[in-house]
Design a protein around this motif. Sequence first.
Motif, mmCIF file in Angstrom:
data_model
loop_
_atom_site.group_PDB
_atom_site.id
_atom_site.type_symbol
_atom_site.label_atom_id
_atom_site.label_comp_id
_atom_site.label_asym_id
_atom_site.label_seq_id
_atom_site.Cartn_x
_atom_site.Cartn_y
_atom_site.Cartn_z
ATOM 1 N N THR A 267 -12.798 -0.829 -5.077
ATOM 2 C CA THR A 267 -13.828 -0.997 -4.103
ATOM 3 C C THR A 267 -13.424 -2.269 -2.999
ATOM 4 O O THR A 267 -12.660 -3.088 -3.560
ATOM 5 C CB THR A 267 -15.273 -1.631 -4.495
ATOM 6 O OG1 THR A 267 -15.017 -2.808 -5.452
ATOM 7 C CG2 THR A 267 -15.997 -0.405 -5.481
ATOM 8 N N PRO A 268 -13.927 -2.469 -1.891
ATOM 9 C CA PRO A 268 -13.844 -3.569 -0.982
ATOM 10 C C PRO A 268 -13.726 -4.740 -1.928
ATOM 11 O O PRO A 268 -14.510 -5.043 -2.527
ATOM 12 C CB PRO A 268 -14.720 -3.420 0.126
ATOM 13 C CG PRO A 268 -14.841 -2.033 0.203
ATOM 14 C CD PRO A 268 -14.759 -1.525 -1.287
ATOM 15 N N ASN A 269 -12.742 -5.730 -1.829
ATOM 16 C CA ASN A 269 -12.402 -7.059 -2.405
ATOM 17 C C ASN A 269 -12.132 -6.648 -3.961
ATOM 18 O O ASN A 269 -12.132 -7.901 -4.457
ATOM 19 C CB ASN A 269 -13.742 -7.889 -2.277
ATOM 20 C CG ASN A 269 -14.077 -7.861 -0.706
ATOM 21 O OD1 ASN A 269 -13.360 -8.047 -0.029
ATOM 22 N ND2 ASN A 269 -15.480 -7.919 -0.618
ATOM 23 N N SER A 270 -11.864 -5.430 -4.331
ATOM 24 C CA SER A 270 -11.364 -5.421 -5.750
ATOM 25 C C SER A 270 -9.800 -5.327 -5.957
ATOM 26 O O SER A 270 -9.452 -5.519 -7.142
ATOM 27 C CB SER A 270 -11.939 -4.234 -6.560
ATOM 28 O OG SER A 270 -11.428 -3.138 -5.958
ATOM 29 N N LEU A 271 -9.112 -5.298 -4.991
ATOM 30 C CA LEU A 271 -7.780 -5.452 -5.109
ATOM 31 C C LEU A 271 -7.277 -6.901 -5.168
ATOM 32 O O LEU A 271 -7.765 -7.826 -4.461
ATOM 33 C CB LEU A 271 -7.097 -4.981 -3.793
ATOM 34 C CG LEU A 271 -7.202 -3.493 -3.555
ATOM 35 C CD1 LEU A 271 -6.443 -3.084 -2.330
ATOM 36 C CD2 LEU A 271 -6.665 -2.760 -4.629
ATOM 37 N N LYS A 272 -6.452 -7.050 -6.219
ATOM 38 C CA LYS A 272 -6.104 -8.469 -6.588
ATOM 39 C C LYS A 272 -4.629 -8.449 -6.458
ATOM 40 O O LYS A 272 -3.889 -7.745 -6.921
ATOM 41 C CB LYS A 272 -6.534 -8.569 -8.030
ATOM 42 C CG LYS A 272 -5.847 -10.142 -8.599
ATOM 43 C CD LYS A 272 -6.192 -10.322 -10.184
ATOM 44 C CE LYS A 272 -5.287 -11.694 -10.589
ATOM 45 N NZ LYS A 272 -5.579 -11.647 -11.988
ATOM 46 N N ALA A 273 -4.333 -9.668 -5.599
ATOM 47 C CA ALA A 273 -3.024 -9.659 -5.041
ATOM 48 C C ALA A 273 -2.271 -10.374 -6.083
ATOM 49 O O ALA A 273 -2.533 -11.276 -6.690
ATOM 50 C CB ALA A 273 -2.933 -10.720 -3.857
ATOM 51 N N VAL A 274 -0.942 -9.483 -6.411
ATOM 52 C CA VAL A 274 -0.251 -10.273 -7.644
ATOM 53 C C VAL A 274 1.085 -10.470 -7.202
ATOM 54 O O VAL A 274 1.459 -11.822 -7.838
ATOM 55 C CB VAL A 274 0.093 -8.877 -8.691
ATOM 56 C CG1 VAL A 274 1.089 -9.310 -9.779
ATOM 57 C CG2 VAL A 274 -1.070 -8.307 -9.132
ATOM 58 N N ALA A 275 1.699 -10.483 -6.277
ATOM 59 C CA ALA A 275 3.030 -10.629 -6.088
ATOM 60 C C ALA A 275 3.485 -10.311 -4.542
ATOM 61 O O ALA A 275 2.780 -9.192 -3.924
ATOM 62 C CB ALA A 275 3.975 -10.466 -7.019
ATOM 63 N N GLN A 276 4.643 -10.670 -4.248
ATOM 64 C CA GLN A 276 5.188 -10.168 -2.755
ATOM 65 C C GLN A 276 6.654 -9.653 -3.150
ATOM 66 O O GLN A 276 7.325 -10.432 -3.904
ATOM 67 C CB GLN A 276 5.165 -11.315 -1.757
ATOM 68 C CG GLN A 276 5.514 -10.791 -0.233
ATOM 69 C CD GLN A 276 5.431 -12.010 0.361
ATOM 70 O OE1 GLN A 276 5.611 -12.940 0.167
ATOM 71 N NE2 GLN A 276 5.582 -11.673 1.977
ATOM 72 N N VAL A 277 6.868 -8.628 -2.740
ATOM 73 C CA VAL A 277 8.241 -7.982 -2.815
ATOM 74 C C VAL A 277 8.894 -8.047 -1.571
ATOM 75 O O VAL A 277 8.511 -7.436 -0.490
ATOM 76 C CB VAL A 277 8.037 -6.358 -3.299
ATOM 77 C CG1 VAL A 277 9.535 -5.996 -3.504
ATOM 78 C CG2 VAL A 277 7.464 -6.612 -4.612
ATOM 79 N N SER A 278 10.148 -8.643 -1.582
ATOM 80 C CA SER A 278 11.024 -8.629 -0.378
ATOM 81 C C SER A 278 10.293 -9.315 0.675
ATOM 82 O O SER A 278 10.487 -8.995 1.989
ATOM 83 C CB SER A 278 11.659 -7.362 -0.086
ATOM 84 O OG SER A 278 12.207 -6.787 -1.048
ATOM 85 N N ASN A 279 9.226 -10.170 0.715
ATOM 86 C CA ASN A 279 8.456 -10.888 1.591
ATOM 87 C C ASN A 279 7.956 -9.876 2.622
ATOM 88 O O ASN A 279 7.915 -9.970 3.885
ATOM 89 C CB ASN A 279 9.401 -11.839 2.469
ATOM 90 C CG ASN A 279 9.762 -12.856 1.334
ATOM 91 O OD1 ASN A 279 8.758 -13.369 0.625
ATOM 92 N ND2 ASN A 279 10.942 -13.654 2.104
ATOM 93 N N THR A 280 7.817 -8.583 2.109
ATOM 94 C CA THR A 280 7.296 -7.441 2.819
ATOM 95 C C THR A 280 6.057 -6.481 2.444
ATOM 96 O O THR A 280 5.264 -6.335 2.922
ATOM 97 C CB THR A 280 8.502 -6.385 3.099
ATOM 98 O OG1 THR A 280 9.633 -7.036 4.006
ATOM 99 C CG2 THR A 280 8.092 -5.134 4.098
#
Length: 575
Positions: free
Chosen positions: A395-408
């Motif tokens: 649901t909106p706001n349920s995605l949790k940022a974990v990491a960044q790959v290749s700064n992309t």
Amino acid sequence: MASTIQALPTEVVYLITAGEVIDSLASVVRELVENSLDAGATRIVVSLWPQQWRIRVADNGCGMNLDDLQQAATAHSTSKIRSSADLWKINSLGFRGEALHSLTTLADLEILSRPLGGNLGWRIIYGDGGKVVQVEATAIAPGTVVTVSHLFGNCSSRRQGLPTTAQQMKAVQGTIYQIALCHPHVTWQIWQNDRQWFTISPARTTGQLLPQILPQVRQGDLQEVKLELPNPPNSSLPCTDAIHRVSPHSALTLVVGLPDRCHRHRPDWVRVAINGRMVKTPELEQTILSAFHRTLPRDRYPICFLHLAISPDQINWNRNPAKTEIYLNEIIYWQEQITQAINQALSISSNNLKEAVHTTRVSKLLKAAEAKGSYNFNSQNPNENPKTPNSSLPTPNSLKAVAQVSNTYIVAEHSGGMWLVEQHIAHERILYEQLCDDWQLLPVEPPIILYQLSPAQVLQIQRIGLEIEPFGEQLWAVRNIPAPLQQRDDCAEAILELSWGGDLQTAQVAVACRSAIRNGTPMNQQEMQTLLDNWQRTRNPRTCPHGRPIYLSLEESALARFFRRNWVIGKSHGI
């Protein structure tokens, strides 16, 4: 049983636009099949012998008694309306009583029918003008079988003017597909020259039926929305839905191909049906195309089927002999409801998102290892029901940022798996919708100086609202700029880009693209999370304004299957 088929009064006949409705094999099939649906049929068998100009349509509908059969093929005989007032509350597919009569003047017509609850069926052969020439009792299951033979046999010039057999069969197939989409509960069997041509199995919804008609589209590529809507303020009659049940409300059914997964070269699958019939309504079709604007790649068109079940007094069916062109009252009201429904279908929420791995490469990768047992993923939420289809969807706001790959790419986790989100185009979608909602121009001092602009470039800059004036020989001063460009060092290059043409939306796309965070830019955890939250709140989060997909989903069940996490440890080591 009393006769229900009666000849219409003369004053009603004069109000009906009948014309010539029998002009091809497809039109015969359409008229007969619509009669079957009006009779409540749930199984229809269409048999065609095109070289013999013969068609047979059999159904399991309510059937007709002997009195109705004797009246059925006379001019303007129908059981569906009685007076001119009924023309404004039509809730059936047929109502003019002209199709069977027209067939008797163009072909040999035979009808076998037995009413539900009747002990005996009847077979009647009709002559020219619908006169009964032969009557006999016959053994038949409840329902009706109509056979049309030697079509256009008394009009050889008509046969010669028709397309080739292959083209006519294609038209028949298209006609049946259109009708089947409006009536997904019906079973269809189509035969050609005593061989089964194709079948359509019944489905609970149109969205579940559509992949049978468009095999290249998968169930996971579609989103279906069903809404109950209040009748327009000026509607005085209750609504009648696609299978003629009276309802105090109007209903809207929408099936859309998700723009990040499927689209077409032509707008041939932007289709509108009203009260069980596919119709031509340019205003509503344009509304659909406008709602998908800036969600698809250039020169691509959506897959969209819209079915409205609305009050009969909102429709004038009597504008075209084939009843395919109509006049719809309160058109602006329906355009607004359709736009809102499409926005709902394209949004991301736990209620409407049925995630699937939607790139061919990843699909093939995950199919490399088929599951041999079940795997139960323990969600972080102990209260979730694992059997609920949408319980693990974000649901909106349920995605949790974990990491960044290749700064992309941002790796985002949710209870049902993980997503990869491309940061630049996700931010581009956010900025574009903000610019559409608030196109704000800010003064800039000192002005931005441009060199050697053509008159067309100057006109284009003025057209999108920028203030520009001569500043010397071959020099121009721009005194205000779009707000997102205020903090950028490449304002001059951006305005030059805007000067090369396009409307205001094109300019907004260009500004959003130039202003969005660039790929290769490192982001901290909070910046990634803020971007994900803002992106999920956009109206069209699946694609960027250029039509590129923004995210790739990898569901937990697919990951478990790929890594074979259902294996028993001992057996996997060969013990």
